[in-house]
Scaffold this motif. Structure first.
Motif, PDB file in Angstrom:
ATOM      1  N   LEU A  24      54.214  23.531  25.237  1.00 48.16           N
ATOM      2  CA  LEU A  24      52.867  23.394  24.670  1.00 48.16           C
ATOM      3  C   LEU A  24      52.212  22.092  25.131  1.00 48.16           C
ATOM      4  O   LEU A  24      50.990  22.038  25.313  1.00 48.16           O
ATOM      5  N   VAL A  34      49.355  29.999  21.154  1.00 44.41           N
ATOM      6  CA  VAL A  34      50.785  30.252  21.280  1.00 44.41           C
ATOM      7  C   VAL A  34      51.127  31.484  20.461  1.00 44.41           C
ATOM      8  O   VAL A  34      50.510  31.753  19.430  1.00 44.41           O
ATOM      9  N   SER A  59      51.844  21.052  16.858  1.00 45.17           N
ATOM     10  CA  SER A  59      51.127  21.061  18.132  1.00 45.17           C
ATOM     11  C   SER A  59      49.616  21.043  17.914  1.00 45.17           C
ATOM     12  O   SER A  59      49.137  21.131  16.782  1.00 45.17           O
ATOM     13  N   VAL A 114      47.533  23.343  19.383  1.00 44.89           N
ATOM     14  CA  VAL A 114      46.941  24.630  19.762  1.00 44.89           C
ATOM     15  C   VAL A 114      45.907  25.046  18.714  1.00 44.89           C
ATOM     16  O   VAL A 114      46.041  24.741  17.528  1.00 44.89           O
TER      17      VAL A 114
END
Length: 381
Positions: A69, A83, A150, A152
């Motif tokens: 990532l 993801v 993360s 994302v």
């Protein structure tokens, strides 16, 4: 194939002119194109083009997932990224492969040994993808932690969406996307807090349900109300994207489209098989993971479909049973048994192209198909 080293940020890709739907506004996209890929470079390239690339990380151990990532963010720059995880219920609590191996039936182990012998498969060079990573609640929790931490913007749940995971993602500003194979799945996903639904038709690759895309998409649209829906299953051309929009979807979820791209760098033997295949050269089998899984027909699927073959085991036991053999088949290039997850749209894979080229063609074909529909509407007034 992909690496997890973080290279220098790539320059922005040239973008086709915008082709926006209300669903694009959720992520600030220029085009209603969402891409699922097990390749970080493919996912990043789609995001740079103006769509949204989602990295299929389901078989990634937690630290590898974090590294992948981070690389995806480096390659995509400021573009939105996603993801995908598969978090099925009913998995073992602990990450204990030896315990699972002890439970494998002797008949199944003998069948696998027979495949090694019949096709002269040398011993594995290493643990296969499906045995180096086995599904358990312990590993799933660590994967979920990596995703929550993360940056994302999109989190897609292929199978399973634990309520606490959904809430943690939402608190971090991430939008949950649920892949649905039936209206019943769509209702459950909405109750769980999904912000976007993917109506995944029977013609999709990998884990797929029994309802075709043309029947499924409008049913999920009806269930979804104001929640945007993406059409999935055989989406390979702009005509497919336009058809999904006509059915009420606000975009397309693509996967098989990118398999022959230069960035995906699939094995040359598999590339030849993909180019040669038609829609009737795919088959749904449980022999890969224990769940329904569409892939290229091969000696592998034929062997497991034979009358004297044992019934595939449930996930994750089938993973343990066949994981090392599958790894050996690829490592030693045992061509009759080599196969790959792909949807019925494989008929449109005709050669190797770049992601930028594939993407631009998809957008321009969509634009042309929509203009053709408008022209028909004008003539019938």
């Amino acid at each position: 194939m992909e690496t997890t080293r973080a290279p220098a940020a790539a320059p922005p890709a040239a973008r086709p002119a915008p082709l926006e739907t209300p669903g694009c506004a959720m992520f600030g996209l220029a085009h209603p194109v969402f891409a699922f890929s097990h390749s970080v470079p493919v996912a990043a390239a789609v995001s740079r083009c103006g769509g949204l690339g989602t990295y299929g990380a389901t078989r990634r151990p937690p630290q590898e997932l974090r590294d992948a990532l981070a690389q995806l963010r480096t390659l995509a720059g400021d573009a939105p990224i996603g993801v995908n995880l598969v978090l099925p219920p009913g998995m073992p609590e602990d990450d204990d492969p030896a315990a699972l191996e002890r439970e494998l039936p002797e008949r199944h182990k003998a069948f696998v040994r027979g495949l090694y012998d019949r096709y002269r498969v040398p011993p594995p060079k290493r643990r296969g993808m499906r045995t180096r990573f086995l599904r358990s609640n312990e590993v799933a929790r660590a994967q979920m932690d990596a995703v929550v931490e993360s940056d994302v913007e999109l989190v897609a749940c292929g199978i399973g969406a634990p309520a606490d995971f959904v809430e943690r993602c939402k608190r971090r500003g991430k939008r949950i996307v649920a892949l649905c194979g039936s209206p019943k799945h769509a209702r459950r996903a909405l109750d769980a807090g999904a912000a976007l639904l993917v109506a995944q038709g029977h013609d999709s690759a990998a884990h797929t349900g029994p309802i075709g895309a043309f029947s499924l998409v409008p049913q999920v649209v009806e269930v979804a109300g104001d929640v945007p829906v993406l059409a999935a299953g055989g989406v390979m051309t702009g005509r497919h994207v336009a058809a999904g929009l006509a059915l009420g979807a606000q975009g397309a979820w693509t996967g098989s489209l990118w398999l022959a791209s230069e960035e995906y760098a699939i094995h040359p033997i598999l590339l030849r098989k993909l180019i040669a295949a038609g829609s009737d050269d795919t088959v749904v089998t449980r022999s890969e993971s224990g769940k329904t899984f569409r892939q290229l027909r091969s000696a592998w699927s034929d062997e497991w479909a034979a009358p004297d073959a044992p019934r595939p085991l449930a996930m994750p036991y089938q993973d343990v049973l066949v994981g090392d053999l599958l790894g050996a088949i690829d490592d030693h290039e045992i061509e009759p048994l080599m196969h790959y997850a792909v949807g019925q749209g494989v008929a449109w894979i005709r050669g190797r192209r770049t992601v930028v080229d594939l993407y631009a063609t998809l957008v321009e074909e969509t634009r042309a198909a929509l203009e053709a529909l408008r022209a028909i509407g004008g003539r019938t007034r």
